[in-house]
Enzyme design. Structure first.
Site, PDB file in Angstrom:
ATOM      1  N   GLY A  11       0.684  -1.167  -0.006  1.00 18.65           N
ATOM      2  CA  GLY A  11      -0.087   0.026  -0.080  1.00 18.65           C
ATOM      3  C   GLY A  11       0.739   1.341   0.054  1.00 18.65           C
ATOM      4  O   GLY A  11       0.205   2.433   0.258  1.00 18.65           O
ATOM      5  N   SER A  12       2.041   1.237  -0.375  1.00 19.73           N
ATOM      6  CA  SER A  12       2.820   2.491  -0.338  1.00 19.73           C
ATOM      7  C   SER A  12       2.131   3.431  -1.382  1.00 19.73           C
ATOM      8  O   SER A  12       2.081   4.756  -1.239  1.00 19.73           O
ATOM      9  CB  SER A  12       4.387   2.271  -0.575  1.00 19.73           C
ATOM     10  OG  SER A  12       4.610   1.894  -2.030  1.00 19.73           O
ATOM     11  N   ASN A  13       1.561   2.866  -2.635  1.00 27.12           N
ATOM     12  CA  ASN A  13       1.183   3.839  -3.676  1.00 27.12           C
ATOM     13  C   ASN A  13      -0.149   4.582  -2.984  1.00 27.12           C
ATOM     14  O   ASN A  13      -0.547   5.832  -3.181  1.00 27.12           O
ATOM     15  CB  ASN A  13       1.017   3.191  -4.994  1.00 27.12           C
ATOM     16  CG  ASN A  13       2.166   3.123  -5.747  1.00 27.12           C
ATOM     17  OD1 ASN A  13       2.543   4.279  -6.219  1.00 27.12           O
ATOM     18  ND2 ASN A  13       2.798   1.842  -5.548  1.00 27.12           N
ATOM     19  N   LYS A  64     -16.613 -14.238 -10.213  1.00 22.14           N
ATOM     20  CA  LYS A  64     -15.932 -12.914 -10.241  1.00 22.14           C
ATOM     21  C   LYS A  64     -16.986 -11.719 -10.605  1.00 22.14           C
ATOM     22  O   LYS A  64     -16.863 -10.703 -10.137  1.00 22.14           O
ATOM     23  CB  LYS A  64     -15.085 -12.870 -11.158  1.00 22.14           C
ATOM     24  CG  LYS A  64     -14.096 -11.343 -11.083  1.00 22.14           C
ATOM     25  CD  LYS A  64     -12.944 -11.245 -11.885  1.00 22.14           C
ATOM     26  CE  LYS A  64     -11.811 -11.630 -11.262  1.00 22.14           C
ATOM     27  NZ  LYS A  64     -10.679 -11.551 -11.880  1.00 22.14           N
ATOM     28  N   MET A  89      -3.753  -7.273  -6.859  1.00 20.93           N
ATOM     29  CA  MET A  89      -3.421  -8.455  -7.503  1.00 20.93           C
ATOM     30  C   MET A  89      -4.514  -9.351  -8.252  1.00 20.93           C
ATOM     31  O   MET A  89      -4.591 -10.680  -8.276  1.00 20.93           O
ATOM     32  CB  MET A  89      -2.708  -9.333  -6.604  1.00 20.93           C
ATOM     33  CG  MET A  89      -1.494  -8.623  -6.069  1.00 20.93           C
ATOM     34  SD  MET A  89      -0.284  -8.037  -7.544  1.00 20.93           S
ATOM     35  CE  MET A  89       0.384  -9.391  -7.897  1.00 20.93           C
ATOM     36  N   ASN A 106      -4.174   1.905 -13.555  1.00 22.54           N
ATOM     37  CA  ASN A 106      -3.403   1.227 -12.857  1.00 22.54           C
ATOM     38  C   ASN A 106      -1.702   1.636 -13.088  1.00 22.54           C
ATOM     39  O   ASN A 106      -1.462   2.558 -14.162  1.00 22.54           O
ATOM     40  CB  ASN A 106      -3.204  -0.059 -13.490  1.00 22.54           C
ATOM     41  CG  ASN A 106      -2.442  -1.243 -12.969  1.00 22.54           C
ATOM     42  OD1 ASN A 106      -2.548  -1.316 -11.619  1.00 22.54           O
ATOM     43  ND2 ASN A 106      -1.710  -2.022 -13.668  1.00 22.54           N
ATOM     44  N   HIS A 108       2.184   0.309 -13.133  1.00 19.27           N
ATOM     45  CA  HIS A 108       3.056  -0.705 -13.666  1.00 19.27           C
ATOM     46  C   HIS A 108       4.383  -0.413 -13.535  1.00 19.27           C
ATOM     47  O   HIS A 108       4.834   0.386 -14.055  1.00 19.27           O
ATOM     48  CB  HIS A 108       2.519  -1.439 -14.807  1.00 19.27           C
ATOM     49  CG  HIS A 108       3.288  -2.894 -15.269  1.00 19.27           C
ATOM     50  ND1 HIS A 108       2.881  -4.058 -14.694  1.00 19.27           N
ATOM     51  CD2 HIS A 108       4.343  -2.999 -15.883  1.00 19.27           C
ATOM     52  CE1 HIS A 108       3.616  -4.840 -15.121  1.00 19.27           C
ATOM     53  NE2 HIS A 108       4.654  -4.363 -15.985  1.00 19.27           N
TER      54      HIS A 108
HETATM   55  C1  GRF Z   1       3.985  -1.326  -7.361  1.00 20.74           C
HETATM   56  O1  GRF Z   1       5.259  -1.741  -7.783  1.00 20.74           O
HETATM   57  C2  GRF Z   1       2.812  -1.066  -8.668  1.00 20.74           C
HETATM   58  O2  GRF Z   1       3.461  -0.795  -9.660  1.00 20.74           O
HETATM   59  C3  GRF Z   1       2.520  -2.774  -8.897  1.00 20.74           C
HETATM   60  O3  GRF Z   1       2.468  -3.285  -7.642  1.00 20.74           O
HETATM   61  C4  GRF Z   1       3.234  -2.527  -6.514  1.00 20.74           C
HETATM   62  C5  GRF Z   1       2.474  -2.137  -5.471  1.00 20.74           C
HETATM   63  O4  GRF Z   1       3.082  -1.684  -4.221  1.00 20.74           O
HETATM   64  N1  GRF Z   1       1.387  -2.824  -9.630  1.00 20.74           N
HETATM   65  P1  GRF Z   1       2.522  -0.776  -3.154  1.00 20.74           P
HETATM   66  O5  GRF Z   1       1.495  -1.821  -2.696  1.00 20.74           O
HETATM   67  O6  GRF Z   1       1.807   0.321  -3.547  1.00 20.74           O
HETATM   68  O7  GRF Z   1       3.681  -0.684  -1.934  1.00 20.74           O
END
Ligand code: GRF
Length: 189
Positions: A11-13, A64, A89, A106, A108
C-alpha cells in the site's frame, strides 16, 4: 472528485495518493479503499488516513461477476469518479470494466509494453535492461495492455543492485502516480 483505490498488499502507492489528497496536491478525496486480502498492510495505512475501507474476498462469492457486482454497489453508493489500482492483484473482469469505462487506471513498475505481469521489476532486471521505468495506463481486458497515460524512467547506474532499482522504481511510482491522477482530476477525469 472521489477516488477509490484498489490494493492487495503493502500500500505504499495508496499512502502516496492519500497523503497527496490530504495535502491538496491532488484536488480530490480518497473516498474508498477496496482490498481483497484481510491481512494486507495497506489496511493499517488506511487507518492513519481514516479512509473508508472494504475487504472483499473473491472466494466468498459464487464467481467474479458476483464479487465485482458487490464492489460496484459500494463504488456507486460512494459516488466514485476514478478507480486507481495500486498493487491490486486481481484481474478486472468485464463486469467492473463495463461499469467504469475509461475510469480505471493502473500503475505498472516497468516500461510497457515490455515486461507485463506480476514480476516486472525482477524480469526486467534479469533481462539486463539499462532503462527502467514506470507506466500508468488505463485498465482494459488485456492485462497490462490498456492505453498508456504516462511513463517515467529512473536514474539507473550500472551495477545498481535489484534492491536499489526497486527502491528507485517505488520512489518514482509515488511521484508519477500522484502527478498523473492530479492531471486527470483537473481535466475532469
Ligand atoms: C507497485 O510496484 C505497482 O507498480 C505494482 O504493485 C506494486 C504495489 O506496491 N502494480 P504498493 O503496494 O503500492 O507498495
Amino acid at each position: 472528485m472521489k477516488i477509490a483505490i484498489f490494493a492487495s498488499g503493502n500500500g505504499s502507492n495508496y499512502e502516496a495518493i492519500a497523503k497527496a489528497c490530504k495535502e491538496e496536491r491532488i484536488k480530490a478525496e480518497v473516498a474508498l479503499l477496496i482490498c481483497d486480502k484481510k491481512n494486507a498492510y495497506v489496511l493499517e495505512r488506511a487507518k492513519k488516513y481514516q479512509t473508508k475501507t472494504y475487504v472483499f474476498t473473491l472466494k466468498d462469492y459464487k464467481d467474479k461477476e458476483e464479487y465485482e457486482k458487490t464492489i460496484i454497489k459500494v463504488l456507486k453508493e460512494n459516488k466514485i469518479d476514478l478507480i486507481c489500482l495500486a498493487g491490486y492483484m486481481k484481474i478486472c473482469g468485464s463486469t467492473l470494466l463495463e461499469a467504469y469505462p475509461n475510469k480505471i487506471i493502473n500503475i505498472h513498475p516497468a516500461l510497457l509494453p515490455a515486461f507485463k505481469g506480476a514480476h516486472a521489476i525482477l524480469d526486467s532486471y534479469n533481462y539486463g535492461v539499462k532503462v527502467f521505468g514506470v507506466t500508468i495506463h488505463y485498465v482494459s481486458a488485456e492485462i497490462d495492455g490498456g492505453k498508456i497515460i504516462a511513463q517515467g524512467v529512473i536514474d539507473y547506474k550500472e551495477g545498481d543492485s535489484i534492491e536499489v532499482v526497486e527502491e528507485k522504481i517505488h520512489q518514482l511510482e509515488h511521484i508519477l502516480y500522484v502527478d498523473t491522477i492530479n492531471k486527470l482530476i483537473l481535466k475532469g477525469v
